[in-house]
Design an enzyme around this catalytic site. Sequence first.
Site, PDB file in Angstrom:
ATOM      1  N   LYS A 119     -33.076 -16.309  37.053  1.00  0.00           N
ATOM      2  CA  LYS A 119     -33.050 -17.089  38.293  1.00  0.00           C
ATOM      3  C   LYS A 119     -34.439 -17.074  38.910  1.00  0.00           C
ATOM      4  O   LYS A 119     -35.133 -16.055  38.888  1.00  0.00           O
ATOM      5  CB  LYS A 119     -32.036 -16.521  39.286  1.00  0.00           C
ATOM      6  CG  LYS A 119     -31.992 -17.314  40.592  1.00  0.00           C
ATOM      7  CD  LYS A 119     -30.829 -16.902  41.477  1.00  0.00           C
ATOM      8  CE  LYS A 119     -31.075 -15.638  42.258  1.00  0.00           C
ATOM      9  NZ  LYS A 119     -32.275 -15.673  43.129  1.00  0.00           N
ATOM     10  N   GLU A 121     -36.709 -18.527  42.386  1.00  0.00           N
ATOM     11  CA  GLU A 121     -36.634 -19.092  43.742  1.00  0.00           C
ATOM     12  C   GLU A 121     -37.639 -20.226  43.928  1.00  0.00           C
ATOM     13  O   GLU A 121     -38.795 -20.102  43.509  1.00  0.00           O
ATOM     14  CB  GLU A 121     -36.933 -18.001  44.785  1.00  0.00           C
ATOM     15  CG  GLU A 121     -35.849 -16.962  44.903  1.00  0.00           C
ATOM     16  CD  GLU A 121     -36.112 -15.960  46.034  1.00  0.00           C
ATOM     17  OE1 GLU A 121     -36.979 -16.215  46.901  1.00  0.00           O
ATOM     18  OE2 GLU A 121     -35.431 -14.919  46.030  1.00  0.00           O
ATOM     19  N   GLU A 188     -28.812 -21.185  49.343  1.00  0.00           N
ATOM     20  CA  GLU A 188     -28.658 -20.050  50.265  1.00  0.00           C
ATOM     21  C   GLU A 188     -28.916 -20.480  51.708  1.00  0.00           C
ATOM     22  O   GLU A 188     -29.972 -21.060  52.029  1.00  0.00           O
ATOM     23  CB  GLU A 188     -29.620 -18.919  49.875  1.00  0.00           C
ATOM     24  CG  GLU A 188     -29.517 -17.733  50.840  1.00  0.00           C
ATOM     25  CD  GLU A 188     -30.087 -16.421  50.308  1.00  0.00           C
ATOM     26  OE1 GLU A 188     -30.496 -16.354  49.140  1.00  0.00           O
ATOM     27  OE2 GLU A 188     -30.111 -15.447  51.088  1.00  0.00           O
TER      28      GLU A 188
HETATM   29  O1  KIV Z   1     -31.261 -11.345  44.962  1.00  0.00           O
HETATM   30  C1  KIV Z   1     -30.125 -11.776  45.205  1.00  0.00           C
HETATM   31  O2  KIV Z   1     -29.153 -11.028  45.331  1.00  0.00           O
HETATM   32  C2  KIV Z   1     -29.948 -13.214  45.337  1.00  0.00           C
HETATM   33  C3  KIV Z   1     -28.609 -13.714  45.759  1.00  0.00           C
HETATM   34  C4  KIV Z   1     -28.357 -13.387  47.160  1.00  0.00           C
HETATM   35  C5  KIV Z   1     -28.433 -15.150  45.468  1.00  0.00           C
HETATM   36  O3  KIV Z   1     -30.866 -13.938  45.115  1.00  0.00           O
END
Ligand code: KIV
Length: 282
Positions: A119, A121, A188
């Site tokens: 993931k 950002e 988010e």
């Molecule tokens: O780091 C994390 O836990 C996240 C989630 C809140 C989506 O990015």
Amino acid sequence: MSSLPETSPVTVPLLVSSKGKDRIAMMTAYDAPTAALLDEAGLDVLLVGDSLAMAVYGEPNTLSATMETMLRHARAVSRACRRALVVGDMPFLSYQTDPREAVANAGRFLSEAGCAAVKVEGGRRVLPAVEAILAADIPVMGHIGLTPQSVHKLGGFKVQGRASGAAEEIRQDARALADAGCFSIVLECVPEGLAAEITEQVAVPTIGIGAGPHCDGQVLVFHDVVGLTRDLRPKFVRRYADLSGTIRDAARAYAKDVRDGSFPNAQESFSDSSKPALRRIY
Ligand code: KIV
């Protein structure tokens, strides 16, 4: 009927094709025993989030999470999972500086930590990194709206996309990430109407956190769900257990038993004779 498998592994293509059929249940996990429980409980996706810097290490934000820390925790979570898709969260400055470095770091989540995806950002501003990672056949989950790694630029953990210009920026980011090939997008802390629009517009699942009920799935931080977070309690969190109370009570009872001499008792001690049954320690 659910399109996601009940016992066999949830894969990236299965998750994409679940859009419009299943709601995706995702939670963070940072260690093996917790991951095993969440996997057994049927969570579809486990995110080894950089939120571990706050939830586990007690930091004020996520910026201090490093690749080495993330990989160590991600490996523990992957090893414990049989069904859930495990996603590794790329930490601050592991993908922003150079797309080649982004690919190398993303690859480590797969090769060293056993994750199925990473993931990242940010929207259009991190597109070169996202495209490079995808070109290496590493599945990418996007993350827009409140992006905690931008906490200082944003001036705190605040709802994003309330003004019409800001909402349009987030819409365009979502489209860009979906068009680039991200397999899902975390939204988010955005207004629920905006999240609903984006969910309607993009072909891949949206996963909300503080983004209302219209996303294709939801994610929460494990420590918030089970009541282990001490100070912050965001409005969007639903607490399903009070482990703080349970752990405090257990620790108090243990300390009392130690102090009054009732722990350990004879059954919890080894005798001098060497009966075979007593030789086993575990
Ligand atoms: O780091 C994390 O836990 C996240 C989630 C809140 C989506 O990015």
